[in-house]
Design a protein around this motif. Structure first.
Motif, PDB file in Angstrom:
ATOM      1  N   TYR A  31      -2.802 -10.276  48.623  1.00 31.77           N
ATOM      2  CA  TYR A  31      -1.582 -11.032  48.413  1.00 31.77           C
ATOM      3  C   TYR A  31      -0.390 -10.297  49.008  1.00 31.77           C
ATOM      4  O   TYR A  31      -0.213  -9.100  48.788  1.00 31.77           O
ATOM      5  CB  TYR A  31      -1.328 -11.249  46.912  1.00 31.77           C
ATOM      6  N   TYR A  33       4.025 -10.877  50.001  1.00 34.00           N
ATOM      7  CA  TYR A  33       5.191 -11.671  49.622  1.00 34.00           C
ATOM      8  C   TYR A  33       6.425 -11.201  50.389  1.00 34.00           C
ATOM      9  O   TYR A  33       6.537 -10.032  50.734  1.00 34.00           O
ATOM     10  CB  TYR A  33       5.504 -11.490  48.122  1.00 34.00           C
ATOM     11  N   ARG A  97      -3.686 -11.548  41.911  1.00 40.87           N
ATOM     12  CA  ARG A  97      -2.514 -12.330  41.561  1.00 40.87           C
ATOM     13  C   ARG A  97      -1.722 -11.602  40.485  1.00 40.87           C
ATOM     14  O   ARG A  97      -2.227 -10.750  39.793  1.00 40.87           O
ATOM     15  CB  ARG A  97      -2.927 -13.720  41.092  1.00 40.87           C
ATOM     16  N   VAL A  98      -0.444 -11.973  40.338  1.00 41.67           N
ATOM     17  CA  VAL A  98       0.523 -11.153  39.618  1.00 41.67           C
ATOM     18  C   VAL A  98       0.147 -10.909  38.166  1.00 41.67           C
ATOM     19  O   VAL A  98       0.522  -9.896  37.586  1.00 41.67           O
ATOM     20  CB  VAL A  98       1.931 -11.782  39.720  1.00 41.67           C
ATOM     21  N   HIS A  99      -0.606 -11.782  37.550  1.00 38.22           N
ATOM     22  CA  HIS A  99      -0.964 -11.594  36.151  1.00 38.22           C
ATOM     23  C   HIS A  99      -1.949 -10.443  35.969  1.00 38.22           C
ATOM     24  O   HIS A  99      -2.203 -10.015  34.852  1.00 38.22           O
ATOM     25  CB  HIS A  99      -1.575 -12.868  35.576  1.00 38.22           C
ATOM     26  N   ASN A 100      -2.522  -9.971  37.045  1.00 38.99           N
ATOM     27  CA  ASN A 100      -3.533  -8.935  36.931  1.00 38.99           C
ATOM     28  C   ASN A 100      -3.152  -7.623  37.617  1.00 38.99           C
ATOM     29  O   ASN A 100      -3.742  -6.596  37.338  1.00 38.99           O
ATOM     30  CB  ASN A 100      -4.861  -9.418  37.522  1.00 38.99           C
ATOM     31  N   PRO A 102       0.370  -5.439  39.493  1.00 42.21           N
ATOM     32  CA  PRO A 102       1.796  -5.490  39.837  1.00 42.21           C
ATOM     33  C   PRO A 102       2.001  -5.486  41.345  1.00 42.21           C
ATOM     34  O   PRO A 102       1.103  -5.184  42.118  1.00 42.21           O
ATOM     35  CB  PRO A 102       2.343  -4.210  39.214  1.00 42.21           C
ATOM     36  N   LEU A 103       3.224  -5.837  41.739  1.00 37.91           N
ATOM     37  CA  LEU A 103       3.589  -5.830  43.153  1.00 37.91           C
ATOM     38  C   LEU A 103       3.940  -4.422  43.603  1.00 37.91           C
ATOM     39  O   LEU A 103       4.544  -3.648  42.870  1.00 37.91           O
ATOM     40  CB  LEU A 103       4.796  -6.741  43.389  1.00 37.91           C
ATOM     41  N   PHE A 105       6.191  -2.766  46.494  1.00 40.25           N
ATOM     42  CA  PHE A 105       7.257  -3.160  47.407  1.00 40.25           C
ATOM     43  C   PHE A 105       7.468  -2.134  48.510  1.00 40.25           C
ATOM     44  O   PHE A 105       7.257  -0.927  48.311  1.00 40.25           O
ATOM     45  CB  PHE A 105       8.584  -3.286  46.645  1.00 40.25           C
TER      46      PHE A 105
END
Lengths: 114, 112
Positions: A31, A33, A97-100, A102-103, A105
């Motif tokens: 993923y 972004y 995905r974000v629920h599992n 963290p991002l 950056f």
């Protein structure tokens, strides 16, 4: 381990010019972004990708385009720069995905359009 | 329409004391909440998260509390250290595909 790398760090564009913000990650994350941060505001999602060849719009996609030809790279294209696109741009990636997970950056690209 | 609000743009706290950062949200569908920390000229880094099935999550000096009925969460830092001086963003998601809504951030300054 470099993580998420964004180039350039700074850029000044004239109205109507175009440019590509580069983003690459070496964590094999599916993923990716693009966010923008305006002064006094939270980060807003521009585009995201759930894997190579798949992209989708976020909250504020107008004036931008993206592509995802490889897992590692997720460039953001501005075709006709406008003053409203003056902002700090952050690229991020995550394994799930974000629920599992963290991002992660990058350090951001500060863009000024005059 | 700002669905995640951090109404305090800044917070000053003495070293060793508790820092309490607040975050309110309007979307009752949010079910996952995160805090990110950001130093100048760097990207945000993940700090702590909580899902809506819990009301508290702790990680060392950092604790996040969630009050679903009030649509409110808070981050407690105890004790505060000079290295905690940063901008803290609250974020929330109602969707598993990475669409986070971020608050505007709270600048924390920890003084000696």
């Amino acid at each position: 381990n470099a993580g998420v790398t964004q180039t350039p760090k700074f850029r000044i564009l004239k109205i109507g010019q175009s440019m590509t913000l580069q983003c690459t990650q070496d964590m094999n994350h599916n993923y990716m972004y693009w966010y923008r941060q305006d002064p006094g505001m939270g980060l807003k999602l521009i585009y995201y990708s759930v894997g190579a060849g798949i992209t989708d719009k976020g909250e504020v996609p107008n004036g931008y385009n993206v592509s995802r030809s490889t897992t590692e790279d997720f460039p953001l294209r501005l075709e006709l720069a406008a003053p409203s696109q003056t902002s700090v741009y952050f690229c991020a990636s995550s394994y799930f995905r974000v629920h599992n997970s963290p991002l992660h950056f990058g350090n951001g690209t500060r863009l000024t359009v005059t | 329409d700002q669905q995640v609000k951090q109404n305090s743009p800044s917070l000053s706290v003495q070293e060793g004391r508790i820092s309490i950062l607040n975050c309110d949200y309007t979307n009752s569908m949010f079910d996952y909440f995160l805090w990110y920390k950001k130093y100048p000229a760097e990207g945000p880094t993940f700090l702590i998260s909580i899902s809506s099935i819990k009301d508290k999550n702790e990680d060392g000096r950092f604790t996040v509390f969630l009050n679903k009925s009030a649509k409110h969460l808070s981050l407690h830092i105890v004790p505060s250290q000079p290295g905690d001086s940063a901008v803290y963003f609250c974020a929330a998601s109602d969707h598993p595909w990475g669409k986070l809504q971020f608050g505007a951030g709270t600048q924390v300054v920890v003084t000696p």
